[in-house]
Enzyme design. Structure first.
Site, PDB file in Angstrom:
ATOM      1  N   GLU A   1       0.867  -1.068  -0.069  1.00  0.00           N
ATOM      2  CA  GLU A   1       0.000  -0.189  -0.047  1.00  0.00           C
ATOM      3  C   GLU A   1       0.890   1.324  -0.051  1.00  0.00           C
ATOM      4  OE1 GLU A   1      -2.927  -0.474   3.042  1.00  0.00           O
ATOM      5  OE2 GLU A   1      -4.375  -1.377   1.832  1.00  0.00           O
TER       6      GLU A   1
ATOM      7  N   GLU B   1      -5.418  -8.212  -1.310  1.00  0.00           N
ATOM      8  CA  GLU B   1      -6.362  -8.242   0.107  1.00  0.00           C
ATOM      9  C   GLU B   1      -7.625  -7.847  -0.059  1.00  0.00           C
ATOM     10  OE1 GLU B   1      -4.685  -5.246   3.102  1.00  0.00           O
ATOM     11  OE2 GLU B   1      -2.663  -5.858   2.437  1.00  0.00           O
TER      12      GLU B   1
HETATM   13  P1  P53 Z   1      -7.024  -3.351   9.364  1.00  0.00           P
HETATM   14  C1  P53 Z   1      -6.407   1.708   5.654  1.00  0.00           C
HETATM   15  C2  P53 Z   1      -7.260   1.668   4.360  1.00  0.00           C
HETATM   16  C3  P53 Z   1      -7.090   0.590   3.641  1.00  0.00           C
HETATM   17  C4  P53 Z   1      -6.096  -0.512   4.207  1.00  0.00           C
HETATM   18  O1  P53 Z   1      -6.914  -2.884   7.888  1.00  0.00           O
HETATM   19  C5  P53 Z   1      -5.545  -0.554   4.990  1.00  0.00           C
HETATM   20  C6  P53 Z   1      -5.424   0.593   5.955  1.00  0.00           C
HETATM   21  C7  P53 Z   1      -4.733   0.631   7.049  1.00  0.00           C
HETATM   22  O2  P53 Z   1      -5.350   0.115   8.111  1.00  0.00           O
HETATM   23  O3  P53 Z   1      -4.538  -1.276   5.489  1.00  0.00           O
HETATM   24  C8  P53 Z   1      -4.579  -2.703   4.749  1.00  0.00           C
HETATM   25  O4  P53 Z   1      -6.219  -3.981  10.014  1.00  0.00           O
HETATM   26  C9  P53 Z   1      -3.078  -3.412   5.250  1.00  0.00           C
HETATM   27  C10 P53 Z   1      -3.187  -4.490   6.089  1.00  0.00           C
HETATM   28  C11 P53 Z   1      -4.242  -4.214   7.292  1.00  0.00           C
HETATM   29  C12 P53 Z   1      -5.551  -4.331   6.324  1.00  0.00           C
HETATM   30  O5  P53 Z   1      -5.562  -3.335   5.195  1.00  0.00           O
HETATM   31  O6  P53 Z   1      -6.865  -1.730   9.944  1.00  0.00           O
HETATM   32  O7  P53 Z   1      -2.210  -3.739   3.953  1.00  0.00           O
HETATM   33  O8  P53 Z   1      -1.927  -4.340   6.863  1.00  0.00           O
HETATM   34  O9  P53 Z   1      -4.330  -5.198   8.244  1.00  0.00           O
HETATM   35  C13 P53 Z   1      -6.952  -4.161   7.194  1.00  0.00           C
HETATM   36  O10 P53 Z   1      -8.549  -3.521   9.564  1.00  0.00           O
END
Ligand code: P53
Length: 473
Positions: free
Chosen positions: A179, A370
């Protein structure tokens, strides 16, 4: 029409969110270790508050996380049982170079990831490695100022050279920065940046961004020299911005908001800075130094494929409307969509829209690395969770992804859900926000047995993979 036969189904994690063992076998201290759960986290990960050491009264979830460092064999066996074709994980930079600027790598760290890779290969699971996923040596943050300093490019080059040489022939897919655009929203987490009073934050951010873009291109160059059969990609936090209304002003606001994200991939995939960004940065007086050598490196080393995360679509508006709390990225609320317990919009068709938008723009193979639902799970006494809400979320998203591939013709290499095993949330530091097919007995403050158990979604995802995405019931 269906998914390609060799479609890569699997799951994705990040070192700091599951490994733990933060000070074992020579690992150095990283920015992610110093990001606590709770109130102060947001200020810390955005670089607004300096927390350069562990503070009393705070709980730091990355220290032990879910102890995957000691339990990876058990975890990978469970992934294999679901039929994973690919497992995306990241390298903790500080296991390999504990201070970032060390001359020699730490053998114990290299060995750990080699064991992990071998464990995957044993089951026929393809490793997909993110070189850095919100992970930065504190020594480099304190001594050099993080990615704002060009010196870091050299240390990153040293890191990737070491990794590519060591794992040559075993790893076919690499990602340079997780990201990469998150640096705009959480610069300490994304790039080891914290700020001084009076500093023009945006200027520092774009300087750091430039260095990361150069480092990403150098990694591409080095990989092609060392292991020409392997493929390398960029990684974007995606999710299209919609205009709030058909007022052209809102439409233009959405176009601009999308560009702020696509800018990164524009450079990584096309090999040069787009004119709109050059002019914007120049007008603001924050254009980073871009040398002729930089331009050449960017031009000659574009990515093989484009990967991204997708959780939600977003909404842009010129009006002063209510913003959702959707974790770091600002968005107006979308009245047509439902929201999760963490106020993230659920938009499966938006997934198809985003897939198409990215493919239209770059015409390179895509990889969804993801996607998933963060939710509160209530296990029974055996640790079993009836997570129909998670199955429902994934089913709808996979269906729209399938339409993007089979109806729209998007070239898609694979799909890894976020957090196939419950792990620490990046945004909030909580354990309570779970994404897994596998439940882990641990709470926000580290209580629990760490025991693993299968949720209902475990068998469901197994069936999805077995049927190559045909059976989603
Ligand atoms: P969490 C923000 C917006 C979109 C994705 O997020 C993001 C974030 C940062 O939180 O992160 C990605 O754990 C990231 C992962 C993360 C996952 O999304 O806040 O690549 O490390 O865990 C989900 O619910």
């Amino acid at each position: 029409m269906a998914f390609r036969k060799d479609f890569l189904w699997g799951g994705a994690t990040a070192a700091n969110q599951l490994e733990g063992a933060y000070n074992e076998d020579g690992r150095g201290l990283a920015n992610v270790d110093l990001s606590p759960v709770g109130e102060s986290r947001l200020e810390v990960i955005t670089g607004r508050r300096k927390m350069l050491d562990f503070e009393e009264g705070e709980f730091y979830p990355a220290k032990n996380a879910i102890d995957h460092y000691h339990r990876y064999k058990e975890d990978i066996a469970l992934f294999a049982e679901m039929g994973f074709k690919v497992y995306r994980f990241s390298i903790a930079w500080t296991r390999i170079y504990p201070n970032g600027d060390d001359e020699q790598p730490n053998e114990a760290g290299l060995q750990f990831y080699e064991n992990l890779i071998d464990e995957c290969l044993k089951y026929g699971i393809e490793p997909l490695i993110t070189i850095t996923h919100f992970d930065f040596p504190m020594n480099l943050a304190n001594k050099y100022g993080g990615w704002r300093n060009r010196e870091i490019v050299k240390f990153y080059e040293r890191l990737v050279t070491t990794l590519f040489k060591r794992y040559k022939g075993k790893v076919k897919y690499w990602l340079t920065f997780n990201e990469i655009n998150i640096i705009l929203h959480a610069p300490f987490m994304g790039a080891g940046l914290y700020f001084e009073e009076g500093e023009v934050i945006e200027k520092t951010q774009y300087q750091a961004i430039h260095h990361e873009l150069i480092a990403s291109a150098i990694a591409t160059k080095v990989l092609r020299e060392i292991d020409p059969d392997a493929k390398i990609g960029c990684m974007l936090a995606a999710g299209s911005f919609y205009p709030e209304t058909c007022n052209p002003k809102d439409v233009f606001a959405a176009l601009k908001a999308n560009r702020d994200n696509y800018f990164f991939v524009d450079v990584q995939s096309r090999g040069y800075y787009p004119e709109y960004k050059l002019r914007e940065l120049e007008a603001k007086g924050i254009l980073p130094e871009i040398t002729e050598e930089d331009k050449k490196i960017l031009k000659e080393n574009t990515v093989d494929f484009i990967s991204f995360s997708y959780y939600s679509s977003r909404v842009a508006s010129v009006e002063d409307v209510e913003q959702t709390d959707a974790n770091l990225v600002k968005s107006a609320r979308n009245p047509y969509l439902e929201y999760t317990e963490w106020d993230w919009a659920v938009d499966p068709l938006g997934f198809r829209i985003t897939l198409n938008e990215i493919y239209d723009r770059y015409q390179k193979p895509l990889f969804v690395v993801e996607n998933g639902l963060g939710a509160v799970d209530k296990p029974d006494e055996n640790g079993y969770v009836e997570d129909d809400y998670r199955i429902d979320y994934l089913r709808k998203h996979i269906k729209h992804m399938r339409d993007a591939v089979t109806i729209d013709g998007v070239d898609l290499l694979g799909y890894t859900t976020w957090g196939p095993i419950d792990l620490v949330s990046a945004g909030t530091g909580e354990m309570k926000k779970r994404y897994g097919f596998i439940y882990v007995d641990r709470d926000n403050y580290g209580n629990g047995t760490l025991e693993r158990s299968k949720k209902k979604s475990f068998d469901w995802y197994k069936k999805v993979i077995e049927s190559n995405g045909e059976d989603l019931d």
